[in-house]
Write a protein that holds these residues in place. Structure first.
Motif, mmCIF file in Angstrom:
data_model
loop_
_atom_site.group_PDB
_atom_site.id
_atom_site.type_symbol
_atom_site.label_atom_id
_atom_site.label_comp_id
_atom_site.label_asym_id
_atom_site.label_seq_id
_atom_site.Cartn_x
_atom_site.Cartn_y
_atom_site.Cartn_z
ATOM 1 N N PRO A 30 0.720 -1.022 -0.078
ATOM 2 C CA PRO A 30 -0.068 0.223 -0.537
ATOM 3 C C PRO A 30 0.803 1.075 -0.014
ATOM 4 O O PRO A 30 0.283 2.115 -0.332
ATOM 5 C CB PRO A 30 -0.831 -0.514 1.367
ATOM 6 N N LEU A 31 1.962 0.959 0.286
ATOM 7 C CA LEU A 31 3.062 2.121 0.574
ATOM 8 C C LEU A 31 3.016 2.357 -0.983
ATOM 9 O O LEU A 31 3.537 3.885 -1.039
ATOM 10 C CB LEU A 31 4.028 2.049 1.744
ATOM 11 N N PHE A 32 3.400 2.054 -1.607
ATOM 12 C CA PHE A 32 4.223 1.343 -3.733
ATOM 13 C C PHE A 32 3.093 2.696 -3.646
ATOM 14 O O PHE A 32 3.060 3.486 -4.582
ATOM 15 C CB PHE A 32 4.407 1.088 -3.577
ATOM 16 N N ALA A 33 1.671 1.680 -3.691
ATOM 17 C CA ALA A 33 0.332 1.527 -4.289
ATOM 18 C C ALA A 33 0.647 3.595 -3.575
ATOM 19 O O ALA A 33 -0.372 4.964 -5.495
ATOM 20 C CB ALA A 33 -0.780 1.258 -3.422
ATOM 21 N N HIS A 40 4.717 5.150 -11.227
ATOM 22 C CA HIS A 40 5.421 3.522 -11.593
ATOM 23 C C HIS A 40 5.183 2.586 -12.689
ATOM 24 O O HIS A 40 5.321 2.099 -13.165
ATOM 25 C CB HIS A 40 6.464 3.592 -10.882
ATOM 26 N N GLY A 41 3.248 3.112 -11.693
ATOM 27 C CA GLY A 41 2.533 1.708 -12.267
ATOM 28 C C GLY A 41 2.009 0.950 -11.248
ATOM 29 O O GLY A 41 3.302 0.906 -10.355
ATOM 30 N N GLY A 42 1.066 0.326 -11.003
ATOM 31 C CA GLY A 42 1.187 -0.731 -10.458
ATOM 32 C C GLY A 42 1.911 -1.821 -10.547
ATOM 33 O O GLY A 42 1.396 -3.010 -9.890
ATOM 34 N N ASP A 43 1.739 -2.441 -12.142
ATOM 35 C CA ASP A 43 2.310 -3.129 -12.652
ATOM 36 C C ASP A 43 3.536 -3.068 -13.025
ATOM 37 O O ASP A 43 4.563 -3.698 -13.116
ATOM 38 C CB ASP A 43 1.601 -3.475 -13.790
ATOM 39 N N LEU A 44 4.377 -1.948 -12.117
ATOM 40 C CA LEU A 44 5.817 -1.314 -12.092
ATOM 41 C C LEU A 44 6.403 -1.051 -13.418
ATOM 42 O O LEU A 44 7.959 -1.039 -13.326
ATOM 43 C CB LEU A 44 7.124 -2.611 -11.734
ATOM 44 N N ARG A 45 5.563 -0.988 -14.581
ATOM 45 C CA ARG A 45 6.218 -1.057 -15.958
ATOM 46 C C ARG A 45 6.102 0.104 -16.334
ATOM 47 O O ARG A 45 6.554 1.162 -17.603
ATOM 48 C CB ARG A 45 5.029 -2.139 -17.012
ATOM 49 N N GLY A 46 5.690 1.046 -15.674
ATOM 50 C CA GLY A 46 5.905 2.748 -16.069
ATOM 51 C C GLY A 46 4.468 3.744 -16.156
ATOM 52 O O GLY A 46 3.650 2.665 -16.939
ATOM 53 N N GLY A 50 6.214 8.022 -15.927
ATOM 54 C CA GLY A 50 7.304 8.074 -14.823
ATOM 55 C C GLY A 50 7.616 6.392 -15.234
ATOM 56 O O GLY A 50 6.648 5.818 -16.038
ATOM 57 N N PRO A 51 9.756 6.558 -15.478
ATOM 58 C CA PRO A 51 10.054 4.923 -16.041
ATOM 59 C C PRO A 51 9.504 4.147 -15.111
ATOM 60 O O PRO A 51 9.091 4.333 -13.749
ATOM 61 C CB PRO A 51 11.079 5.403 -16.097
ATOM 62 N N GLY A 52 9.454 3.100 -15.710
ATOM 63 C CA GLY A 52 9.675 1.253 -15.465
ATOM 64 C C GLY A 52 10.460 1.111 -14.356
ATOM 65 O O GLY A 52 11.433 1.643 -14.618
ATOM 66 N N LEU A 53 10.073 0.504 -13.381
ATOM 67 C CA LEU A 53 11.484 -0.377 -12.702
ATOM 68 C C LEU A 53 11.083 -1.401 -12.484
ATOM 69 O O LEU A 53 12.311 -2.109 -11.796
ATOM 70 C CB LEU A 53 10.858 -0.213 -11.214
ATOM 71 N N ILE A 54 10.979 -2.611 -13.591
ATOM 72 C CA ILE A 54 11.246 -3.697 -13.991
ATOM 73 C C ILE A 54 11.994 -4.017 -15.860
ATOM 74 O O ILE A 54 10.853 -2.999 -15.646
ATOM 75 C CB ILE A 54 10.366 -4.829 -13.660
#
Length: 75
Positions: A30-33, A40-46, A50-54
């Motif tokens: 929940p902190l990340f969300a 960065h997107g809920g799926d970390l793809r950006g 903001g950029p993706g994190l994976i």
């Protein structure tokens, strides 16, 4: 710092497994969300914000110190 630790937990655990098995138990999801997911997107793809994190190199670095500096700078 908590968001950085949460990010490391998400990336380090394997995104698919993490989202399906641990998300409801992890305090960092929940902190990340709340603080990171909008860009960065809920799926970390950006997103367009903001950029993706994976799936690629992290522009701000991948050590804990580099991530903290990057987040503190807003990047």
């Amino acid at each position: 710092i908590l968001a950085v630790l949460g990010l490391l937990a998400i990336v380090g655990s394997g995104v698919g497994y993490y989202q399906l098995k641990v998300a409801e138990l992890d305090i960092y999801v929940p902190l990340f969300a709340a603080h990171c997911g909008n860009c960065h997107g809920g799926d970390l793809r950006g997103t367009d914000r903001g950029p993706g994190l994976i799936g690629g190199d992290l522009r701000g670095g991948d050590s804990l110190a580099e991530l903290i500096r990057s987040i503190a700078r807003g990047g």
